[in-house]
Design an enzyme around this catalytic site. Structure first.
Site, PDB file in Angstrom:
ATOM      1  N   ASP A  48     -15.311  29.211 -23.113  1.00 14.73           N
ATOM      2  CA  ASP A  48     -15.462  27.757 -23.167  1.00 14.73           C
ATOM      3  C   ASP A  48     -14.156  27.012 -23.372  1.00 14.73           C
ATOM      4  O   ASP A  48     -14.161  25.804 -23.588  1.00 14.73           O
ATOM      5  CB  ASP A  48     -16.430  27.382 -24.301  1.00 14.73           C
ATOM      6  CG  ASP A  48     -15.852  27.663 -25.682  1.00 14.73           C
ATOM      7  OD1 ASP A  48     -15.337  28.790 -25.895  1.00 14.73           O
ATOM      8  OD2 ASP A  48     -15.912  26.782 -26.549  1.00 14.73           O
ATOM      9  N   ASP A  52     -16.834  35.514 -24.324  1.00 14.43           N
ATOM     10  CA  ASP A  52     -16.364  34.913 -25.559  1.00 14.43           C
ATOM     11  C   ASP A  52     -17.596  34.774 -26.455  1.00 14.43           C
ATOM     12  O   ASP A  52     -18.732  34.920 -25.998  1.00 14.43           O
ATOM     13  CB  ASP A  52     -15.742  33.552 -25.231  1.00 14.43           C
ATOM     14  CG  ASP A  52     -15.347  32.779 -26.467  1.00 14.43           C
ATOM     15  OD1 ASP A  52     -14.722  33.375 -27.369  1.00 14.43           O
ATOM     16  OD2 ASP A  52     -15.672  31.584 -26.532  1.00 14.43           O
ATOM     17  N   ASP A  73     -17.918  32.373 -29.945  1.00  9.67           N
ATOM     18  CA  ASP A  73     -18.110  31.001 -30.428  1.00  9.67           C
ATOM     19  C   ASP A  73     -17.974  30.001 -29.283  1.00  9.67           C
ATOM     20  O   ASP A  73     -16.981  30.012 -28.552  1.00  9.67           O
ATOM     21  CB  ASP A  73     -17.074  30.661 -31.509  1.00  9.67           C
ATOM     22  CG  ASP A  73     -17.233  31.520 -32.748  1.00  9.67           C
ATOM     23  OD1 ASP A  73     -18.369  31.645 -33.241  1.00  9.67           O
ATOM     24  OD2 ASP A  73     -16.223  32.080 -33.218  1.00  9.67           O
TER      25      ASP A  73
END
Length: 257
Positions: A178, A18, A20
């Site tokens: 996240d 991922d 961001d």
């Protein structure tokens, strides 16, 4: 292609990331920008509400924040304004956006023979621009954005496409993210789910997804990927049901299946 090796034999051959909240610490800047753009559309949004929308495609994020359908004129106007300001509000920070240890960690994984890619809810163009200004574009291979798939997170299409472009089966790959959606996507794709706890998701939320490896730093991410063994070939292929196993913090022993 040769994957990383440990004393126990061959380990994972690829890692998809991922962006961001995982590689880039863009969450504060993006949250501030979302609040600003929403205010321009006459909608008062708190920083907490904005943070909760991060990780979704921009149109879906503004639809949620403004309480309108994604194709609504005000949502589209907000989206256009967001894209206009992104370079000035976010990209201008350049390498300062990197989380500690990311550059060294990606380099170490490449040195171990692990193939790297990015799969993100950003558009591919926006993701490429962010990776470039942070100085790590050359460290990762394919970049798969929201605009390259029909179904976004947590559907596994995005990560399966990234693994396919690397030429590595999903079951020999990890996905690092996240959010809970990231981990559910990894589980469904039969990838090793690796969660970072320094992004937007809390430890409890991420650990609730069965089989997730928990990492408090990017150094932990590198250690997990370098040591994890591929899942059995018979487990290859996307599934819907999650594996029934507890979340595994870094350092804990896990019984291999």
């Amino acid at each position: 292609m040769r994957g990383a090796r440990s004393a126990g034999g061959e380990t994972l051959r690829a890692a998809v990331f991922d962006l961001d909240g995982t590689l880039a610490n863009t969450l504060p800047a993006i949250s501030k920008l979302l609040v600003k753009v929403a205010a321009e559309q006459g909608c008062s949004v708190t920083a907490r509400q904005a943070a909760a929308a991060i990780g979704k495609p921009p149109s879906a994020a503004f639809g949620r924040l403004l309480g309108r359908p994604e194709d609504d004129g005000r949502v589209q106007a907000a989206l256009t304004r967001y894209r206009e300001l992104f370079s000035y509000e976010v990209l201008c920070q350049g390498p300062q956006l990197l989380y500690p240890g990311v550059t060294a960690g990606l380099s170490a994984l490449r040195a171990h023979g692990v193939e790297l890619a990015v799969a993100t809810s950003k558009t591919t163009r926006s993701a490429e621009a962010l990776l470039d200004v942070m100085g790590i574009r050359d460290l990762v291979g394919p970049v798969v954005g929201q605009d390259m798939v029909r179904r976004g997170k947590p559907h596994p299409e995005m990560v399966l496409r990234a693994a396919g472009r690397l030429g590595v089966p999903a079951w020999q790959s990890a996905y690092v993210g996240d959010t809970v959606g990231d981990m559910r996507m990894a589980v469904t794709a039969r990838m090793e789910p690796v969660a970072v706890t320094y992004g937007s998701g809390t430890f409890g939320e991420l650990a609730a997804v069965a089989g997730t490896r928990m990492c408090s730093s990017f150094k932990d991410v590198v250690s997990v990927i370098a040591a994890a063994r591929p899942r059995p070939a018979s487990a290859a292929g996307p599934v819907v049901r999650q594996r029934r196993a507890a979340a595994v913090p870094v350092g804990a022993q896990q019984r291999r299946r």
